[in-house]
Design an enzyme around this catalytic site. Structure first.
Site, PDB file in Angstrom:
ATOM      1  N   GLY A   1       8.250   5.088   7.306  1.00 19.29           N
ATOM      2  CA  GLY A   1       7.450   6.254   7.649  1.00 19.29           C
ATOM      3  C   GLY A   1       7.850   6.840   8.982  1.00 19.29           C
ATOM      4  O   GLY A   1       9.006   6.732   9.405  1.00 19.29           O
ATOM      5  N   SER A   2       6.897   7.438   9.674  1.00 20.08           N
ATOM      6  CA  SER A   2       7.193   8.165  10.902  1.00 20.08           C
ATOM      7  C   SER A   2       7.268   7.231  12.099  1.00 20.08           C
ATOM      8  O   SER A   2       6.673   6.142  12.104  1.00 20.08           O
ATOM      9  CB  SER A   2       6.123   9.225  11.150  1.00 20.08           C
ATOM     10  OG  SER A   2       4.898   8.610  11.522  1.00 20.08           O
TER      11      SER A   2
ATOM     12  N   CYS B   1      13.721  11.079   6.020  1.00 22.06           N
ATOM     13  CA  CYS B   1      14.137  10.613   7.345  1.00 22.06           C
ATOM     14  C   CYS B   1      15.646  10.724   7.521  1.00 22.06           C
ATOM     15  O   CYS B   1      16.140  10.803   8.638  1.00 22.06           O
ATOM     16  CB  CYS B   1      13.688   9.177   7.559  1.00 22.06           C
ATOM     17  SG  CYS B   1      14.253   8.032   6.274  1.00 22.06           S
TER      18      CYS B   1
ATOM     19  N   GLU C   1      11.549   1.275   9.159  1.00 20.98           N
ATOM     20  CA  GLU C   1      12.535   2.315   8.831  1.00 20.98           C
ATOM     21  C   GLU C   1      11.828   3.635   9.072  1.00 20.98           C
ATOM     22  O   GLU C   1      10.978   4.046   8.297  1.00 20.98           O
ATOM     23  CB  GLU C   1      12.993   2.154   7.381  1.00 20.98           C
ATOM     24  CG  GLU C   1      14.322   2.858   7.083  1.00 20.98           C
ATOM     25  CD  GLU C   1      14.135   4.287   6.606  1.00 20.98           C
ATOM     26  OE1 GLU C   1      14.074   5.195   7.478  1.00 20.98           O
ATOM     27  OE2 GLU C   1      14.051   4.496   5.396  1.00 20.98           O
TER      28      GLU C   1
ATOM     29  N   LYS D   1       0.839  -1.196   0.000  1.00 19.35           N
ATOM     30  CA  LYS D   1       0.000   0.000   0.000  1.00 19.35           C
ATOM     31  C   LYS D   1       0.874   1.245   0.000  1.00 19.35           C
ATOM     32  O   LYS D   1       1.732   1.401   0.871  1.00 19.35           O
ATOM     33  CB  LYS D   1      -0.913   0.035   1.235  1.00 19.35           C
ATOM     34  CG  LYS D   1      -1.938   1.170   1.193  1.00 19.35           C
ATOM     35  CD  LYS D   1      -2.672   1.341   2.506  1.00 19.35           C
ATOM     36  CE  LYS D   1      -1.896   2.186   3.484  1.00 19.35           C
ATOM     37  NZ  LYS D   1      -1.804   3.613   3.092  1.00 19.35           N
TER      38      LYS D   1
ATOM     39  N   THR E   1       3.761   6.395  13.676  1.00 20.35           N
ATOM     40  CA  THR E   1       3.043   5.363  12.925  1.00 20.35           C
ATOM     41  C   THR E   1       3.705   4.005  13.108  1.00 20.35           C
ATOM     42  O   THR E   1       3.022   2.978  13.200  1.00 20.35           O
ATOM     43  CB  THR E   1       2.979   5.736  11.430  1.00 20.35           C
ATOM     44  OG1 THR E   1       2.373   7.017  11.292  1.00 20.35           O
ATOM     45  CG2 THR E   1       2.165   4.713  10.654  1.00 20.35           C
TER      46      THR E   1
ATOM     47  N   GLU F   1      11.432  15.824  14.869  1.00 19.83           N
ATOM     48  CA  GLU F   1      11.532  15.711  13.416  1.00 19.83           C
ATOM     49  C   GLU F   1      10.463  16.567  12.756  1.00 19.83           C
ATOM     50  O   GLU F   1       9.265  16.370  12.975  1.00 19.83           O
ATOM     51  CB  GLU F   1      11.376  14.259  12.960  1.00 19.83           C
ATOM     52  CG  GLU F   1      11.572  14.106  11.465  1.00 19.83           C
ATOM     53  CD  GLU F   1      11.399  12.687  10.970  1.00 19.83           C
ATOM     54  OE1 GLU F   1      12.131  12.292  10.056  1.00 19.83           O
ATOM     55  OE2 GLU F   1      10.529  11.978  11.504  1.00 19.83           O
TER      56      GLU F   1
END
Length: 506
Positions: free
Chosen positions: A238-239, A298, A262, A187, A242, A398
């Site tokens: 992603g973050s 990131c 990651e 996705k 999450t 971040e």
């Protein structure tokens, strides 16, 4: 050479096209025809409708992947590599289209997105070579017996990708799971689905039906992938928030799952007083990914720790370079930096800029909307903050945007404490001409990947990943390849050859 820019790339690559999900080799809409809109961050206008997958759609994709997996595994590395080679050819053929789709849908400059697509070939050609080198072990665990290890794929892998490199991630991130014999349900991020849904058509040309399944949508679709009873292996980019939510949801699914993450970074670039100042400034700006993804990376070195003796000049030179940037429409060739991905993300970035000013940092340059950029676009001029303290939000959290915080230091141990004083530990870089200092400093920095006199570049075969809240697992290397395989031990009881010979001749 890049194709000549069309007068209206949006009309050529998006308007009038239908974007479908890929399930079991067929291009399908979501259950009940549910859709969501994707927006052009360059103008703020609606681009297209994309399917909004339901949990039932996700389970259809999982079932298709389950059915396809045994035959895919049976092809072996050689058969699977042939599919990689076909896909490699298709990526070359559609390079301009994929780069333009990301410039339109994501806001990254098209020049940088062409480089993204070109980088895909290293991975498409590298993973099969690495897979051919996979070996088990023979273990001398007991005399007279045979003990060895073997590897088997998990079956179906769930992969959720990030918005900042949509096409590149959709191509490269599934590859280690596929070459090892797993099938896939993937996705994309809901903000940037178009290039991934276009890639679904190319995946369908290169891979057997059901091997790669692509669903689009938001939180509900992502949670359905994580909760699926038939997905044991999950991977997410992603973050950190999450990533933590995925860990919780996976734990609550009732099935033990292996999860690689990651995640984000608040990465330190440490600059010593002996550096070539122009090279260090260039490295800081390159490492911030301003002209690749507007600092939405990131791995960006968003905290630059500069020795006090060169601090003022470093800040001034950095600001001068960024003031000359052309910030504008991402699919125009002259653009150096495009818009951030969405209006909500622009508001988030601007809120951090305002907090920095309130907390007493000095806004040296940037933060506004470029005068010649479309009014409706989500633009933020690249920012340099000076006089940043570690207790400020811009020095600790971040931002994931075009904001570089520059901090001064003069005590070595205090600088190390400052560099390591955040919850994230993805990357770091050290800039000095003294190799003793460079390697000793790299050793003390709490990060998963450290560059010396370089930044932000990835090299296939070197493990990439973070410490602390920056994630679990390593990518782009043999470690990642093995992470998509389960290991088993086979024990064989071997009889004494003299006894066996007697039985043979009796």
């Amino acid at each position: 050479m890049p194709e000549t820019l069309t007068q209206d790339p949006v009309a050529r690559y998006v308007r009038g096209r239908e974007f479908k999900m890929l399930i079991g080799g067929e291009f399908v809409d979501a259950e009940g025809g549910a859709v969501s809109e994707t927006t052009n961050p360059n103008t703020g206008e609606v681009l297209a409708e994309v399917p909004e997958a339901s949990p039932a759609d996700v389970e259809r994709a999982v079932e298709a992947a389950r059915k396809a997996q045994p035959a895919w595994e049976a092809l072996g590395v050689e058969g699977r590599s042939a599919c990689f080679a076909k896909f490699d050819e298709l990526i070359t053929e559609h390079r301009e289209e994929l780069a333009m789709l990301d410039a339109i849908d994501c806001g990254n400059p098209v020049r940088a997105m062409r480089i993204d697509i070109d980088l895909c070939h290293d991975y498409l050609r590298g993973w099969p070579k690495l897979a051919y080198a996979m070996t088990g072990q023979v273990i001398p665990a007991s005399p007279g017996n045979l003990h060895y290890t073997a590897h088997r794929p998990f079956g179906v892998v769930g992969r959720i990708t990030a918005f900042n490199h949509p096409a590149m991630f959709a191509v490269t991130r599934p590859l280690p799971s596929l070459i090892t014999g797993n099938t896939l349900v993937m996705k994309p991020a809901p903000q940037t689905s178009l290039s991934t849904l276009r890639l679904a058509e190319l995946f369908a040309e290169a891979f057997p039906p059901g091997v790669v399944n692509i669903v689009s949508g938001g939180v509900a679709a992502g949670e359905a992938i994580v909760r699926s009873q038939h997905i044991k292996r999950l991977a997410f980019t992603g973050s950190a928030p999450t990533g933590l939510a995925i860990q919780r949801t996976a734990a609550e699914s009732g099935k033990v799952k292996q999860v690689s993450l990651e995640l984000g970074g608040k990465n330190a670039m440490v600059v010593f007083p002996d550096v070539d100042l122009d090279a260090a400034v260039e490295g800081a700006i390159f490492g911030m990914n301003f002209n690749v993804c507007q600092g939405q990376s990131c791995g960006s070195n968003s905290r630059v720790l500069v020795h006090r003796s060169i601090y003022d000049e470093f800040v001034q030179r950095s600001a001068d370079v960024l003031r000359a940037y052309r910030v504008g429409v991402a699919y125009e060739e002259a653009t150096d930096m495009g818009p951030v991905v969405s209006s909500a993300h622009r508001d988030r970035v601007v809120s951090y800029i305002e907090s920095g000013k309130r907390d007493g940092a000095t806004l040296v340059t940037g933060g506004g909307h470029p005068a010649d950029a479309p009014d409706g676009g989500y633009y933020v001029e690249p920012v340099v903050f000076a006089d940043v303290r570690p207790d400020m939000a811009i020095g600790q959290e971040e931002i994931f945007g075009p904001v570089m915080s520059v901090m001064a230091w003069d005590d070595y141990d205090a600088m190390i404490e400052l560099a390591n004083g955040v919850d994230l530990g993805l990357t770091a870089s050290v800039w000095t001409n003294d190799l003793d200092i460079a390697h000793k400093t790299a050793d003390r920095l709490d990060a998963g990947y450290v560059w010396i006199n370089d930044s932000t570049r990835h090299y296939f075969g070197t493990p990439f990943g973070g410490t602390k809240n920056s994630g679990i697992g390593r990518e782009e290397s043999a470690e990642e390849l093995l992470s998509f395989l389960e290991s088993k031990v086979v024990h064989t009881r071997l009889r004494d050859p003299k006894d066996a010979l007697k039985r043979m001749t009796a």
